[in-house]
Motif scaffolding. Structure first.
Motif, PDB file in Angstrom:
ATOM      1  N   TRP A  76       2.836  -3.519  -3.010  1.00  0.00           N
ATOM      2  CA  TRP A  76       1.964  -2.844  -4.047  1.00  0.00           C
ATOM      3  C   TRP A  76       0.319  -3.120  -3.741  1.00  0.00           C
ATOM      4  CZ3 TRP A  76      -0.596  -6.213  -7.135  1.00  0.00           C
ATOM      5  CH2 TRP A  76      -0.070  -7.578  -7.108  1.00  0.00           C
ATOM      6  N   LYS A  79      -0.516  -0.461  -1.400  1.00  0.00           N
ATOM      7  CA  LYS A  79       0.053   0.838  -1.995  1.00  0.00           C
ATOM      8  C   LYS A  79       0.049   0.709  -3.580  1.00  0.00           C
ATOM      9  CE  LYS A  79       2.194   2.357   2.180  1.00  0.00           C
ATOM     10  NZ  LYS A  79       3.463   2.863   2.904  1.00  0.00           N
ATOM     11  N   GLU A  81       0.266   2.626  -5.750  1.00  0.00           N
ATOM     12  CA  GLU A  81       1.196   3.414  -6.467  1.00  0.00           C
ATOM     13  C   GLU A  81       2.563   2.935  -6.669  1.00  0.00           C
ATOM     14  OE1 GLU A  81       1.239   4.783  -2.099  1.00  0.00           O
ATOM     15  OE2 GLU A  81      -0.129   3.931  -3.795  1.00  0.00           O
ATOM     16  N   SER A  83       3.336  -0.129  -7.783  1.00  0.00           N
ATOM     17  CA  SER A  83       3.194  -1.167  -8.827  1.00  0.00           C
ATOM     18  C   SER A  83       4.393  -0.814  -9.811  1.00  0.00           C
ATOM     19  CB  SER A  83       1.824  -1.166  -9.398  1.00  0.00           C
ATOM     20  OG  SER A  83       1.014  -1.446  -8.615  1.00  0.00           O
ATOM     21  N   TYR A 147      -0.528   0.886 -11.337  1.00  0.00           N
ATOM     22  CA  TYR A 147       0.063   2.107 -11.142  1.00  0.00           C
ATOM     23  C   TYR A 147      -0.669   3.501 -11.588  1.00  0.00           C
ATOM     24  CZ  TYR A 147       3.509   5.773 -11.542  1.00  0.00           C
ATOM     25  OH  TYR A 147       4.277   6.924 -11.373  1.00  0.00           O
ATOM     26  N   GLY A 150      -3.093   3.735  -8.708  1.00  0.00           N
ATOM     27  CA  GLY A 150      -2.506   4.079  -7.450  1.00  0.00           C
ATOM     28  C   GLY A 150      -2.123   5.822  -7.406  1.00  0.00           C
ATOM     29  N   ILE A 151      -1.343   6.148  -8.363  1.00  0.00           N
ATOM     30  CA  ILE A 151      -1.105   7.548  -8.286  1.00  0.00           C
ATOM     31  C   ILE A 151      -2.279   8.512  -8.438  1.00  0.00           C
ATOM     32  CG2 ILE A 151       1.295   7.163  -9.398  1.00  0.00           C
ATOM     33  CD1 ILE A 151       0.258   8.488 -11.925  1.00  0.00           C
ATOM     34  N   THR A 152      -3.419   8.223  -9.047  1.00  0.00           N
ATOM     35  CA  THR A 152      -4.752   8.899  -8.889  1.00  0.00           C
ATOM     36  C   THR A 152      -5.410   9.080  -7.550  1.00  0.00           C
ATOM     37  OG1 THR A 152      -5.055   8.291 -11.061  1.00  0.00           O
ATOM     38  CG2 THR A 152      -6.931   9.256 -10.002  1.00  0.00           C
ATOM     39  N   GLU A 153      -5.019   7.663  -6.886  1.00  0.00           N
ATOM     40  CA  GLU A 153      -5.690   7.736  -5.563  1.00  0.00           C
ATOM     41  C   GLU A 153      -4.760   8.710  -4.535  1.00  0.00           C
ATOM     42  OE1 GLU A 153      -6.769   4.333  -2.130  1.00  0.00           O
ATOM     43  OE2 GLU A 153      -4.930   4.177  -3.192  1.00  0.00           O
ATOM     44  N   VAL A 154      -3.615   8.647  -4.890  1.00  0.00           N
ATOM     45  CA  VAL A 154      -2.597   9.387  -3.935  1.00  0.00           C
ATOM     46  C   VAL A 154      -3.061  10.690  -4.227  1.00  0.00           C
ATOM     47  CG1 VAL A 154      -0.304  10.050  -3.491  1.00  0.00           C
ATOM     48  CG2 VAL A 154      -0.813   7.778  -3.713  1.00  0.00           C
TER      49      VAL A 154
END
Length: 264
Positions: A76, A79, A81, A83, A147, A150-154
């Motif tokens: 994590w 990455k 996302e 987390s 988290y 992370g999902i925003t970056e992805v």
């Protein structure tokens, strides 16, 4: 003057230009003051940043056994996302994971070799941008945990890069971009869970590095393989030392190496 110690990433201070500091066990060097000086680097041994043993460094300054065991090197980290502390789920050490993951995080745009999206803890702004050699950056969202960042970056990296070309960055082969326009263009791709954290009113942060001469064809210095190197320091950008002969040394990329540093 001779200095010695295990390498860790250089500490930085936001100024014009950025101030760089190399912290060794018993020494504290302002690297800006070493510009135009000849530096002799010598590799001595390894020293894992966790167990301190003289074992080959695997990644991030850690030996292989520590890398696959300690929470500071869990998946994590690279990455976000992945987390899970917000769910009260442990990966390697829930206490550590809550401490790091459950704090404000920033999703940002930075321009070092090109416009890229990234994630960092709020407490690491602007340090993260400096370490990447970005000459301009802007926040997109500020979220309460790793988290959500992370999902925003992805989601955003489907529409903008997420990697830095280190050679292009060191050559200073970059163009200014309107990051406010980039931010507004990317807003539509922010996940529903994070869209309420969008930052709509901030401006770009500009960063100036202490570089007297940029290399036309930067060549990476592998001090572990070459054992020793001597060159005149002409610049500091990202976590790199830039030398007159166009050799470049990534301090962060050599964390865990014990070196001696002599000046002449």
């Amino acid at each position: 003057m001779l200095y010695q110690g295990v390498l860790r990433k250089m500490q930085t201070e936001m100024a014009a230009p950025i101030q760089y500091y190399l912290i060794l066990e018993n020494d504290f060097l302002n690297m800006n003051q070493l510009l135009d000086k000849t530096i002799h680097l010598q590799f001595i041994k390894h020293q894992c940043l966790n167990c301190s043993l003289n074992k080959p460094i695997f990644r991030q300054g850690f030996c292989k056994s520590c890398f696959f065991d300690i929470p500071q090197a869990a998946d994590w980290i690279m990455k976000p996302e992945l987390s899970t502390a917000h769910l009260d789920q442990e990966d390697r050490d829930l206490v550590y994971e809550k401490k790091v993951q459950l704090q404000p995080h920033i999703v940002y745009l930075a321009n070092s070799s090109n416009v890229k999206v990234g994630v960092t803890r709020k407490s690491q702004v602007p340090t993260r941008w400096i370490d990447q050699g970005a000459h301009e950056a802007i926040e997109i969202v500020e979220v309460p945990n790793r988290y959500l960042a992370g999902i925003t970056e992805v989601a955003l990296k489907n529409h903008v890069g997420d990697k830095t070309n280190w050679r292009k960055m060191l050559k200073n082969d970059v163009e200014d971009e309107n990051l406010v326009e980039w931010r507004e263009k990317l807003k539509q791709y922010i996940p529903a869970e994070a869209v309420d954290y969008y930052i709509a009113s901030n401006t770009e942060t500009e960063i100036h590095f202490p570089v007297k001469q940029y290399p036309e064809k930067p060549k990476s210095l592998n001090i572990e393989k070459e054992k020793s190197y001597t060159g005149r320091l002409v610049g500091l950008k990202g976590q790199y030392l830039i030398f007159e002969d166009e050799r470049v040394f990534n301090v962060r990329g050599n964390e865990g190496c014990v070196v001696s540093l002599a000046l002449s």
